[in-house]
Design a protein around this motif. Structure first.
Motif: not given
Lengths: 334, 428
Positions: A4, A7-8, A25, A125-126, A148-149, A187, A211-214, A216-217, B203, B205, B276
């Motif tokens: 992993q 990607p940023n 990010e 997004s992306g 929404r990214h 975000r 959003p779900k589990h926000i 976590a940010l 979330t 992404l 992505f």
């Protein structure tokens, strides 16, 4: 099972300098601070008689907008022109891409025109990552909002506005209020605030707009605005799209305003010197009361001014990062 | 002509879970059938001898879900190209979904698919028929006629019936004729244009999420109606641990239900979407680490009977776009076996258990004769070297698609020979 890699990292050249600007990010505090410092110098310059610098002279900047936005487009255009670049604005409605031309086809056509920089807004997004992965080397990609990214220039103009009013980020409690779920601005703000070291970042919204589990940010979640605004230094409001009412996310604008709209009364719960921000365009009486939006604690117009400076900063830094990388590549005999 | 050849497969480790067999042995084929194991039958003269020493000889793999794209989507793949990929992966039978164009809701389409498959003369193609006309979920498709022309099972694919009443009637009708129904459970309203598992990565992404409930709600409704109608049912390509648990519980209560999971769901998670990469765009989506752990556990606990590839070749343009605008699915025929063997290399299970999930159990679910090396059965055989390391590349894949995250990935375990009805259809 796959390594992993972040990607940023695609945003950085081998020297760790910005070469694309896609998301806040994963960027270091030093780099974000460099963006703010560079932008600061442009803010001061904009107040002078001669507003142009030759940093992008001879370069061609293409504003590639797949999603209509007059405001963002015009600030990017102005920023590019103040850097002495040639600017081409392209509003590509989604209907022309549905004729069968893929995003990659569009990109290849534009590359044939020898552009140096793409400023991209897209509803997916992306999309900016995708373009950065597929452009030829030496072309910089600036994300002007993808789905929404991320909306990293908006986030950094917000950071600049905060820094110019509050100084240090370390003691600040910042609340982001409204439609977090659909917000690329939120975000990008969260990542920037966390990296710049804000003491606490809060998000305030009903569960349908979270959003779900926000958490976590790295944010604290509040569904009660009165609780969430307590002792806050900065209130960042988000725009609410009308279509949220028709998709069962909210019952009505008036109920949303009552619970999550920023009124003078609610603002009184924050610190006495708390400032108010909004990325615009404002829905008066939906997410914010006019008297607050136009009041002494509102920084909304400062945000617009700072927006041009931040866009100049990331455009000049990315172009310079591309040039450095190109020179390194040529030096290696490629 | 070659069908009549006498073939001796020599010195291989013969594994056949159907007979609880795992030993080094010779295997003899004549007239397209397995005629003996161990000693040669009297008077047997081999026209061809295959040296299988150091290799595993197993029943040909039976893939419960592979999209061949023909008719209708031949820019993505066709029956000849995809069955060529299948046999290169040791797969001798492929069950294909009815989501072609035209949809497999009348016998003419079945005939066309059978005709193309016969002409290719590679893997056996076993079409699934549409449960309802046009997969619309309203009018019953001619199930009996479709079954007579060769459909092995019936499904409404990922288009869940909007009407529970219509679904009930479909299941009752299928039960009447003792037909197998395959569910690919997905609630459309909860899926809501989502493209990945709804969790932290999603979330971050800013993609549209697909909650686990998009699957579990359908599994739950389907199980209740299976119980009510008594139909034989199979759940294909489950992604959430909770879904698998629900099917397991139902089995324990005696319901005639089974389940499969695509191999990639045992290996990857939603975190792989970070960046992505459209090769991780799958439907059902890759789920959480907890789900992956749960699926692996259920595989061991016999809660999941089969592993499939969910092979879905795409043209380049379908995958070259921002994530949400790409089409879901990856190719998987050639990687099904080596990726399954990864579960062996990771210490999760034995090779024989893997063959059970890839051949023996799928045959049982479909009620097929194949899937076993018993004497008298059709000689559908896969021979592979479990230790050979190799990589699939865009140049070497037989599929028309090259859309898989496992491209150029080091794989262990490679098919060297594939036989169908005693005919050597693939040799490395």
């Amino acid at each position: 099972m796959f390594e992993q890699t972040d990607p940023n990292q695609i945003q950085l050249n081998s020297e760790g300098q910005l070469k694309h600007y896609l998301t806040t990010e994963g960027l270091s505090r030093e780099l974000l601070t460099e963006i703010l410092d560079t932008a600061d110098s442009f803010v001061d310059m904009s107040a002078q008689q001669v507003k142009k610098v030759p940093l992008l002279r001879g370069k061609t900047v293409v504003n590639l907008f797949f999603e209509a936005s007059t405001r963002t487009l015009s600030t990017f255009e102005l920023a590019a022109k103040r850097l002495s670049a040639d600017v081409l604005n392209l509003n590509i409605s989604t209907s022309s891409t549905s004729k069968g031309e893929t995003l990659k086809d569009t990109l290849m056509t534009l590359e044939a025109m020898h552009s140096d920089m793409f400023v991209v807004r897209h509803s997916d997004s992306g999309a900016a990552h995708f373009i950065a992965q597929h452009v030829t080397p030496d072309v910089a990609v600036i994300n002007a909002g993808d789905g929404r990214h991320a909306h990293p220039t908006q986030a950094m103009l917000d950071m600049l506005t905060i820094r110019r009013h509050k100084g240090d980020f370390a003691p600040l409690v910042v609340a982001i209020v409204g439609d977090i779920l659909h917000s690329r601005v939120a975000r990008s703000q969260i990542h920037a605030l966390r990296t710049l070291g804000a003491a606490e970042v809060r998000v305030i919204a009903p569960q349908t707009l979270l959003p779900k589990h926000i958490e976590a940010l790295g944010v604290r979640v509040f569904t009660d605005m009165n609780e969430g605004l307590k002792d806050v230094d900065v209130v960042m409001m988000l725009r609410l799209q009308k279509e949220r009412m028709t998709s069962a996310l909210l019952p009505s604008e008036s109920e949303f305003f009552k619970l999550y709209g920023l009124s003078e009364e609610k603002l009184a719960l924050a610190k006495p010197d708390a400032v108010v921000m909004h990325p615009g365009p404002i829905n008066r009486g939906v997410e914010i009361e006019s008297v607050v939006a136009d009041g002494p604690r509102s920084l909304i117009l400062d945000q617009v001014t700072n927006g041009i400076a931040v866009r100049m900063a990331v455009m000049s830094m990315s172009m310079s990062g591309q040039t450095t990388e190109k020179q390194a590549r040529l030096g290696n005999g490629e | 002509m070659s069908q009549l050849m006498n073939i001796q497969i020599k010195g291989g480790r013969v594994i056949d879970p159907a007979q609880s067999l795992d030993k080094v042995s010779d295997l003899y084929i004549s007239q397209g059938k397995i005629i003996a194991l161990g000693d040669a039958p009297e008077g047997f003269e081999a026209d061809q001898t295959i040296d299988a020493s150091g290799k595993v000889v197993s029943p040909g793999l039976i893939d419960l879900c592979g999209h061949l794209r023909e008719p209708g989507y031949t820019h993505k793949g066709n029956i000849a190209s995809e069955t060529e990929a299948a046999v290169a992966g040791g797969i001798t039978s492929v069950v294909t979904p009815p989501t072609t164009k035209p949809i497999v809701d009348n016998p003419a389409v079945v005939e066309l698919i059978k005709d193309r498959a016969e002409r290719a003369n590679l893997a056996k193609v076993l079409p699934m028929g549409a449960l309802t006309k046009g997969l619309q979920g309203e009018q019953l498709a001619p199930l009996h006629a479709l079954a007579s022309s060769g459909c092995v099972a019936f499904t409404n694919g990922r288009h869940a019936n909007a009407s529970s009443l219509a679904l009930t009637r479909c299941l009752e009708y299928a039960a009447t004729h003792d037909l197998l129904v395959i569910f690919q459970p997905q609630d459309e309203s909860l899926t809501n244009k989502g493209c990945m598992h709804d969790d932290t990565t999603c979330t971050r992404l800013g993609l549209n999420g697909i909650p686990e409930s998009a699957e579990t709600i359908e599994v739950s409704r389907n199980l209740l109606l299976v119980e009510q109608t008594g139909v034989r049912a199979h759940f294909g390509q489950l992604s959430a641990e909770r879904s698998v648990r629900m099917v397991m519980d139902a089995r324990e209560r005696g319901l005639p239900v089974t389940a499969d999971v695509a191999i990639q769901h045992f290996l990857l998670t939603d975190e792989n979407v970070n960046g992505f990469d459209s090769n991780f765009h799958l439907i059902p989506p890759l789920r959480s680490q907890l789900d992956r752990a749960g699926l692996r556990q259920a595989l061991l606990a016999e809660g999941i009977q089969a592993i499939c590839s969910d092979h879905q070749p795409h043209d380049r343009a379908a995958k070259e776009a921002p994530f949400a605008s790409t089409e879901p699915g990856i190719i998987g025929f050639e990687t099904l076996l080596p990726l399954s063997l990864l579960l062996v290399n990771q210490g999760l299970m034995e090779i024989s258990q893997i063959i059970d999930k890839l051949a023996t159990q799928p045959a049982k679910i479909l009620g097929l004769e194949s899937g076993s090396l018993e004497v008298g059965r059709a000689a559908d055989i896969c021979i592979f070297d479990p230790e050979e390391k190799w990589s699939l590349t865009a140049e070497t894949t037989r599929s028309e698609g090259s859309n898989t995250p496992f491209m150029n990935f080091e794989l262990k375990g490679r098919v060297s020979h594939t036989l169908i009805d005693g005919q050597l259809v693939y040799q490395l």
